[in-house]
Write a protein that holds these residues in place. Structure first.
Motif, PDB file in Angstrom:
ATOM      1  N   LEU A  96       0.978  -1.109  -0.031  1.00  0.00           N
ATOM      2  CA  LEU A  96      -0.030   0.099  -0.096  1.00  0.00           C
ATOM      3  C   LEU A  96       0.925   1.367  -0.178  1.00  0.00           C
ATOM      4  O   LEU A  96       1.906   1.266   0.746  1.00  0.00           O
ATOM      5  N   ASN A  97       0.482   2.166  -0.949  1.00  0.00           N
ATOM      6  CA  ASN A  97       1.222   3.340  -0.947  1.00  0.00           C
ATOM      7  C   ASN A  97       0.374   4.588  -1.258  1.00  0.00           C
ATOM      8  O   ASN A  97       0.581   5.316  -2.144  1.00  0.00           O
ATOM      9  N   GLY A  98      -0.576   4.721  -0.567  1.00  0.00           N
ATOM     10  CA  GLY A  98      -1.563   5.953  -0.756  1.00  0.00           C
ATOM     11  C   GLY A  98      -2.674   5.503  -1.385  1.00  0.00           C
ATOM     12  O   GLY A  98      -3.647   6.509  -1.892  1.00  0.00           O
ATOM     13  N   TRP A 112      -9.822   1.420  12.425  1.00  0.00           N
ATOM     14  CA  TRP A 112      -8.916   0.138  12.892  1.00  0.00           C
ATOM     15  C   TRP A 112      -8.243  -0.271  11.693  1.00  0.00           C
ATOM     16  O   TRP A 112      -7.057  -0.516  11.714  1.00  0.00           O
ATOM     17  N   ILE A 113      -8.854  -0.278  10.366  1.00  0.00           N
ATOM     18  CA  ILE A 113      -8.149  -0.684   9.244  1.00  0.00           C
ATOM     19  C   ILE A 113      -7.149   0.203   8.967  1.00  0.00           C
ATOM     20  O   ILE A 113      -5.892  -0.067   8.634  1.00  0.00           O
ATOM     21  N   ARG A 120      -1.132   3.518   5.562  1.00  0.00           N
ATOM     22  CA  ARG A 120      -0.580   3.586   3.991  1.00  0.00           C
ATOM     23  C   ARG A 120      -1.649   3.524   3.173  1.00  0.00           C
ATOM     24  O   ARG A 120      -1.317   3.410   1.936  1.00  0.00           O
ATOM     25  N   ALA A 121      -3.028   3.695   3.417  1.00  0.00           N
ATOM     26  CA  ALA A 121      -4.072   3.943   2.301  1.00  0.00           C
ATOM     27  C   ALA A 121      -5.108   4.571   2.844  1.00  0.00           C
ATOM     28  O   ALA A 121      -5.481   4.801   4.090  1.00  0.00           O
ATOM     29  N   HIS A 122      -5.998   5.067   2.131  1.00  0.00           N
ATOM     30  CA  HIS A 122      -7.219   5.865   2.378  1.00  0.00           C
ATOM     31  C   HIS A 122      -8.454   4.818   2.527  1.00  0.00           C
ATOM     32  O   HIS A 122      -8.866   4.501   1.447  1.00  0.00           O
ATOM     33  N   VAL A 123      -9.030   4.747   3.462  1.00  0.00           N
ATOM     34  CA  VAL A 123      -9.983   3.698   3.971  1.00  0.00           C
ATOM     35  C   VAL A 123     -11.560   4.176   3.645  1.00  0.00           C
ATOM     36  O   VAL A 123     -11.602   5.150   4.015  1.00  0.00           O
ATOM     37  N   PRO A 145     -12.535  12.267   5.799  1.00  0.00           N
ATOM     38  CA  PRO A 145     -11.933  13.485   5.167  1.00  0.00           C
ATOM     39  C   PRO A 145     -10.905  13.464   4.421  1.00  0.00           C
ATOM     40  O   PRO A 145     -10.599  14.745   3.874  1.00  0.00           O
ATOM     41  N   ASP A 146      -9.859  12.389   4.592  1.00  0.00           N
ATOM     42  CA  ASP A 146      -8.883  12.343   3.753  1.00  0.00           C
ATOM     43  C   ASP A 146      -8.670  12.008   2.397  1.00  0.00           C
ATOM     44  O   ASP A 146      -7.994  12.139   1.566  1.00  0.00           O
TER      45      ASP A 146
END
Ligand SMILES: NC(=O)c1ccc[n+]([C@@H]2O[C@H](COP(=O)([O-])OP(=O)(O)OC[C@H]3O[C@@H](n4cnc5c(N)ncnc54)[C@H](OP(=O)(O)O)[C@@H]3O)[C@@H](O)[C@H]2O)c1
Length: 280
Positions: A96-98, A112-113, A120-123, A145-146
């Protein structure tokens, strides 16, 4: 919604972790109308082999050789059971890289995720229901919000390929899991009761089922066509002293409302509990 295709992104790459029925529904939805180019969808499971080839033959997607291929994707879809989430997240974390990371697991929170993958990721947390298998699902989804608006719109567009989609704050996701996630089971339980009652009244089960299915489909279509609420349509078909009135009065005496509220509360509590239980 806009013109189909307007919201489509060229060269968008999706990596699906899990190859069960929910993964298949998503794959079918996004590839059928080419919301995602089939060749840009990679899928992996634990056991490999036949199942991945079956998905390749049906939808033109590519089985992934390893989880490392997730690194080249824009969206990673996590379609594993809640009990397998911790392991799956551990395994995919290095790749994962974003990217966007969308989970379908009941009860498992975004926070939690995000924590499990060290940010390392937008969930995204989504809760589809069974009719997504016939592209007529109802999916509740929550974004953080990310996530940029363009990304959010695009994921909504992808989920619209498998049915209706509503966005909800995460605080309501356990309730949505109870309501629409478990909804098909609840509706079927009510229909089962209707069928049993019809048999009691002397109608053969098969005939009852045919009438029942058409009654459900017809009622749903009428609600949609006239834009009525269920209460409005019920009042429209209930004449004072008539047959529907007699039946609804019996349902009120048996506190159907109270029973349904209790059932949904139990399901929402269970969703929250499952989320807590499966955190490693
Ligand atoms: N089905 C529904 O109606 C429904 C409704 C709402 C939400 N959901 C949610 O959607 C998710 C998927 O459900 P499902 O019914 O599709 O489940 P499923 O049929 O049991 O499929 C789960 C898949 O996950 C794979 N898997 C598990 N751990 C893995 C790992 N570490 N790495 C790679 N693959 C892994 C399994 O691979 P193997 O087969 O090789 O073990 C299998 O392909 C669940 O979280 C479920 O709660 C399902």
């Amino acid at each position: 919604m806009g013109v189909p295709g307007e919201r489509r992104k060229e060269n968008y790459r999706v990596f699906v972790l899990g190859a069960g029925s929910m993964a298949e529904a998503f794959i079918r939805g996004v590839t059928e109308e080419r919301a995602v180019t089939p060749g840009h969808v990679r899928v992996i499971n634990r056991s490999g082999g036949g199942r991945l080839e079956e998905l390749r033959d049906m939808y033109g997607i590519s089985p992934a050789q390893s989880l490392a291929e997730a690194a080249q994707s824009d969206l990673v879809v996590l379609s594993v059971k809640p009990a397998d989430m911790a392991t799956a997240l551990d395994q995919v974390r290095p790749y994962l890289n974003g990217q966007l990371l969308m989970s379908f697991a009941a009860g498992v929170t975004r926070a939690w995720i995000t924590d499990q993958v060290n940010g390392r990721a937008h969930v995204i947390r989504a809760m589809p229901n069974l009719p997504v298998a016939v592209l007529a699902g109802a999916t509740a989804v929550t974004f953080g919000p990310d996530i940029a608006d363009g990304e959010r719109q695009h994921v909504l567009y992808l989920l619209e390929q498998i049915g209706k989609v509503v966005e909800l704050p995460e605080s309501l996701m356990d309730a949505a899991t109870a309501f629409s996630g478990s909804g098909p089971g609840f509706v079927c339980y009510f229909l089962e009761a209707m069928e049993n009652a019809a048999v009691e009244l002397g109608i053969p089960a098969e005939t009852a089922r045919a009438l029942l299915l058409q009654t459900v489909v017809g009622t749903a279509k009428s609600l949609e066509y006239w834009g009525l609420t269920p209460a409005e349509l019920r009042k429209r078909v209930t004449s004072p002293g008539g047959t529907t009135h007699a039946g609804v009065t019996a349902m009120q005496t048996g506190d159907l409302n109270g029973v349904v509220t209790e059932a949904l509360r139990a399901a929402a509590d269970r969703s929250a509990e499952m989320g807590r239980q499966y955190r490693a």
